[in-house]
Design a protein around this motif. Structure first.
Motif, PDB file in Angstrom:
ATOM      1  N   PRO A 112       1.848   2.953  -4.418  1.00 38.42           N
ATOM      2  CA  PRO A 112       0.624   3.094  -5.195  1.00 38.42           C
ATOM      3  C   PRO A 112       0.841   2.763  -6.666  1.00 38.42           C
ATOM      4  O   PRO A 112       1.917   3.006  -7.211  1.00 38.42           O
ATOM      5  N   ARG A 132       0.256  12.740  -3.438  1.00 42.09           N
ATOM      6  CA  ARG A 132      -0.478  11.627  -2.860  1.00 42.09           C
ATOM      7  C   ARG A 132       0.229  10.330  -3.220  1.00 42.09           C
ATOM      8  O   ARG A 132       0.336   9.966  -4.382  1.00 42.09           O
ATOM      9  N   GLN A 133       0.718   9.633  -2.223  1.00 42.00           N
ATOM     10  CA  GLN A 133       1.536   8.460  -2.513  1.00 42.00           C
ATOM     11  C   GLN A 133       0.872   7.156  -2.124  1.00 42.00           C
ATOM     12  O   GLN A 133       1.045   6.160  -2.777  1.00 42.00           O
ATOM     13  N   GLY A 134       0.164   7.150  -1.037  1.00 39.79           N
ATOM     14  CA  GLY A 134      -0.420   5.894  -0.607  1.00 39.79           C
ATOM     15  C   GLY A 134      -1.699   6.154   0.156  1.00 39.79           C
ATOM     16  O   GLY A 134      -1.898   7.232   0.688  1.00 39.79           O
ATOM     17  N   ASP A 135      -2.562   5.174   0.214  1.00 35.23           N
ATOM     18  CA  ASP A 135      -3.835   5.361   0.896  1.00 35.23           C
ATOM     19  C   ASP A 135      -3.676   5.363   2.403  1.00 35.23           C
ATOM     20  O   ASP A 135      -4.496   5.899   3.114  1.00 35.23           O
ATOM     21  N   ASN A 136      -2.614   4.732   2.883  1.00 31.31           N
ATOM     22  CA  ASN A 136      -2.522   4.521   4.319  1.00 31.31           C
ATOM     23  C   ASN A 136      -1.442   5.375   4.972  1.00 31.31           C
ATOM     24  O   ASN A 136      -0.960   5.055   6.032  1.00 31.31           O
ATOM     25  N   ARG A 137      -1.041   6.454   4.330  1.00 34.88           N
ATOM     26  CA  ARG A 137      -0.048   7.312   4.954  1.00 34.88           C
ATOM     27  C   ARG A 137      -0.661   8.031   6.138  1.00 34.88           C
ATOM     28  O   ARG A 137      -1.804   8.446   6.117  1.00 34.88           O
ATOM     29  N   LEU A 138       0.131   8.147   7.219  1.00 36.88           N
ATOM     30  CA  LEU A 138      -0.388   8.765   8.431  1.00 36.88           C
ATOM     31  C   LEU A 138      -0.575  10.257   8.237  1.00 36.88           C
ATOM     32  O   LEU A 138      -1.342  10.887   8.935  1.00 36.88           O
ATOM     33  N   TRP A 139       0.139  10.827   7.293  1.00 37.09           N
ATOM     34  CA  TRP A 139       0.230  12.279   7.239  1.00 37.09           C
ATOM     35  C   TRP A 139      -0.717  12.915   6.244  1.00 37.09           C
ATOM     36  O   TRP A 139      -0.532  14.036   5.805  1.00 37.09           O
ATOM     37  N   ALA A 198      -2.777  -3.621   7.180  1.00 35.80           N
ATOM     38  CA  ALA A 198      -3.065  -2.397   6.424  1.00 35.80           C
ATOM     39  C   ALA A 198      -1.985  -2.118   5.393  1.00 35.80           C
ATOM     40  O   ALA A 198      -2.212  -1.392   4.433  1.00 35.80           O
ATOM     41  N   ALA A 199      -0.790  -2.676   5.594  1.00 35.06           N
ATOM     42  CA  ALA A 199       0.327  -2.345   4.709  1.00 35.06           C
ATOM     43  C   ALA A 199       0.248  -3.068   3.375  1.00 35.06           C
ATOM     44  O   ALA A 199       0.873  -2.655   2.410  1.00 35.06           O
ATOM     45  N   ARG A 200      -0.504  -4.164   3.320  1.00 31.93           N
ATOM     46  CA  ARG A 200      -0.609  -4.884   2.043  1.00 31.93           C
ATOM     47  C   ARG A 200      -2.017  -4.777   1.510  1.00 31.93           C
ATOM     48  O   ARG A 200      -2.973  -4.775   2.285  1.00 31.93           O
ATOM     49  N   ASN A 222       0.807  -1.216   0.000  1.00 36.37           N
ATOM     50  CA  ASN A 222       0.000   0.000   0.000  1.00 36.37           C
ATOM     51  C   ASN A 222       0.841   1.267   0.000  1.00 36.37           C
ATOM     52  O   ASN A 222       0.352   2.338  -0.323  1.00 36.37           O
ATOM     53  N   ARG A 241       4.913  17.557  11.050  1.00 41.10           N
ATOM     54  CA  ARG A 241       5.565  16.289  11.357  1.00 41.10           C
ATOM     55  C   ARG A 241       6.648  16.516  12.411  1.00 41.10           C
ATOM     56  O   ARG A 241       6.763  15.761  13.354  1.00 41.10           O
ATOM     57  N   ARG A 250      -1.502  -3.127  11.780  1.00 49.21           N
ATOM     58  CA  ARG A 250      -0.699  -2.289  10.870  1.00 49.21           C
ATOM     59  C   ARG A 250      -0.186  -3.102   9.696  1.00 49.21           C
ATOM     60  O   ARG A 250      -0.162  -2.626   8.566  1.00 49.21           O
ATOM     61  N   ASN A 251       0.249  -4.336   9.994  1.00 50.93           N
ATOM     62  CA  ASN A 251       0.790  -5.177   8.930  1.00 50.93           C
ATOM     63  C   ASN A 251      -0.282  -5.506   7.907  1.00 50.93           C
ATOM     64  O   ASN A 251      -0.019  -5.562   6.707  1.00 50.93           O
ATOM     65  N   GLU A 267       5.726   6.266   8.809  1.00 51.37           N
ATOM     66  CA  GLU A 267       4.807   7.257   8.262  1.00 51.37           C
ATOM     67  C   GLU A 267       4.412   6.934   6.831  1.00 51.37           C
ATOM     68  O   GLU A 267       3.347   7.329   6.363  1.00 51.37           O
ATOM     69  N   ASN A 273       3.992  -8.787   5.686  1.00 52.34           N
ATOM     70  CA  ASN A 273       3.564  -7.657   6.499  1.00 52.34           C
ATOM     71  C   ASN A 273       3.796  -6.326   5.800  1.00 52.34           C
ATOM     72  O   ASN A 273       3.586  -5.277   6.398  1.00 52.34           O
TER      73      ASN A 273
END
Lengths: 257, 305
Positions: free
Chosen positions: A107, B33-40, B160-162, A104, B53, B157-158, A207, A170
């Motif tokens: 992208p 915009r790089q990823g859907d799950n970025r915290l920032w 969400a990362a994939r 993810n 940050r 978290r893991n 992050e 993961n």
């Protein structure tokens, strides 16, 4: 050789993707996987179809641009980059699944091309050293032993392709970040920013949305540069060290009594 | 910069056109915009992003920062893992006192009952009875909570990362590593059951009595299902330790290429040692290798003799 390809097609980042079946015929066994895709694209252009987008650059295994997941394995069946994977490695007449690197934090751009700039931002967060422009210290005052040199070179060989991230169940980028930290934190040039580097790279990694390491060790099994999980141990060690290090604060002003 | 421009426009005449100039400082959504799950967040001004940050990074204490990061959280899991493994080994060695037999009624029964009494009275007369016991229990519970919460958060978290629906191919993870998230919850359920069974004496399928450890265990392991349950739970523990003990060394950064083989084989050896040690007790009772208790509810009465 003839193959049936199940290729991931995705028009844009937000469009839903799907697998598309393509047939390639009379492929030279000595052709690389990317050359086979080039031939496929030429056919598609001749027929008026949209070509399959994929990343490649040097095609000699040193740049880390090519990034395909072939039959579920990042970079294909052998532990080399996609461009160094040859069609002779596959069984004639077999079906080959071709996917992008899945994570993810990567992208999709289009089809098989993904945006791996998250790895660049991890390097930005700590992959630098301070260089003085004034008088240089005597080189003999900063010795690098052959052992340290070997450890560092084994990590610095990372080409940043992201196969470790794609292989990780993961979605962690620990092998990549570990390689950078092992590379710079072991050298005398990297000492001034040592703790800051570990902290900032780990922060950036989190992050970006990468997952955490569960020590499966699968990243090291697909790394085309054969970087071992000892760099992950090094990253853990360096992060532990940096979290203990107190930030320098100005001493309190003394008062008389 | 964007902020100062907006401020300037606000001070100007109301009839001024909207501040188009400030847009040039905002990177278009599609670029940043790089990823859907970025915290920032996404598509924000990069300068502001860096500033917030930095602020967020500075606000945290070192322990908060470590707990928030994946590496630090795993470190907490590893450290609490050491506590739990240490307890498991001591518990296993303590259990082996059951093998010393039922003892004599005249001298107060089995050795393990005395051992249990000693644990409860540990620290007396310096401390009130059971003070030390409760301190250890609270410490263990806190470790377990940190261990479980840490692993749960890391797992989320893991995941969400994939991207969902595209699990990574299995390319060489060991059986014990693969089943960690299965053996973990199973062990947690077993710990709850085990405390209800032999500590709180709530699962009174067989007669149980406070302080009569040998009798309680003897009674329970006359039932085949308890024997099977305990053997299975200990096997799960063995698998959990085989990966977990090596993994904690790696997470603490103590594993190096030179030590790797020793640590891996050492972890396997520890897992086997713990499993065999724990298995001895139910197997000995189930096979009749250990005598009937002389005290407690499972001791044969004069009538039955």
């Amino acid at each position: 050789m003839n193959f049936q390809l199940e290729i991931w097609r995705q028009d844009s980042r937000d469009a839903p993707g799907h697998f598309e079946t393509k047939h390639v015929e009379d492929v030279d066994p000595e052709a690389s996987f990317l050359e086979m895709l080039d031939t496929l694209n030429e056919d598609l252009v001749a027929k008026g179809g949209r070509t399959v987008a994929f990343d490649s650059d040097c095609r000699e295994g040193i740049c880390g641009t090519c990034a395909l997941t072939i039959n579920g394995m990042p970079h294909g069946p052998n532990q080399v980059t996609t461009c160094q994977t040859y069609m002779r490695d596959f069984e004639d007449g077999s079906t080959i699944t071709v996917e992008p690197f899945r994570n993810n934090a990567f992208p999709a751009v289009r089809d098989l091309a993904v945006d791996r700039s998250a790895l660049d931002r991890i390097i930005q967060a700590g992959g630098y050293v301070s260089v003085t422009t004034g008088p240089q210290p005597d080189p003999n005052s900063q010795p690098v032993t052959p052992e340290v040199h070997q450890t560092v070179m084994d990590a610095a060989i990372c080409i940043g392709c992201g196969a470790c991230v794609a292989a990780c169940p993961n979605g962690a980028a620990m092998l990549f970040t570990g390689a950078k930290v092992t590379h710079l934190n072991n050298l005398p040039q990297g000492q001034p920013e040592r703790d800051e580097r570990s902290r900032n790279m780990v922060l950036q990694m989190d992050e970006e949305g990468f997952g955490g390491c569960t020590n499966y060790g699968e990243c090291a099994r697909v790394c085309p540069q054969d970087i071992g999980i000892d760099v992950i141990g090094m990253l853990n060690r360096e992060y532990r060290r940096s979290s203990r290090t107190k930030k320098k604060t100005h001493p309190k002003k003394m008062v008389a009594q | 910069m964007a902020g100062s421009l907006i401020g300037a426009v606000r001070c100007g005449a109301a009839s001024d056109p909207p501040p188009r100039a400030s847009i040039s400082y905002v990177t278009p959504d599609t670029e940043y915009r790089q990823g859907d799950n970025r915290l920032w967040g996404v598509g924000r001004n990069i300068d502001v992003d860096v500033a917030t940050r930095e602020l967020r990074r500075r606000r945290r204490t070192w322990i908060g920062e470590a707990w928030d990061s994946n590496v630090g959280k795993k470190l907490a899991v590893a450290l609490t893992g050491i506590v739990l493994v240490g307890y498991v080994v001591l518990h296993m060695i303590g259990n082996l006192t059951a093998l010393l037999g039922a003892g004599e009624a005249a001298t107060g029964g089995a050795q393990i009952d005395d051992y249990g009494h000693w644990l409860r009275e540990f620290g007396t007369p310096l401390l009130p009875a059971e003070t030390f016991l409760w301190a250890v229990r609270i410490f263990l519970l806190a470790s377990l909570v940190v261990h479980v919460v840490g692993v749960y958060q890391l797992t989320m978290r893991n995941r969400a990362a994939r991207p969902a629906g595209f699990p990574a191919k299995r390319i060489g993870r060991s059986w014990s590593a693969r089943t960690m998230r299965l053996t973990g919850p199973l062990l947690l359920a077993f710990i709850v059951f085990h405390i209800l069974h032999f500590t709180l004496l709530a699962v009174d399928v067989t007669p149980l009595a406070h302080g009569e450890i040998y009798s309680n265990v003897y009674g329970a392991f006359q039932k085949w299902y308890f024997v099977v349950l305990y053997l299975a739970a200990v096997a799960a523990l063995g698998y959990h330790l085989r990966h977990g003990v090596w993994s904690l060394f790696q997470t603490l950064g103590l594993d190096t290429p030179a030590r790797n083989a020793y640590l891996r084989h050492g972890s396997t050896a520890l897992a086997v040692f713990v499993v065999v040690g724990f298995w001895m007790v139910p197997i000995s009772f189930a096979t009749g290798a250990l005598p009937e208790p002389v005290t407690g509810p499972n001791a044969p009465t004069e009538v039955s003799k």
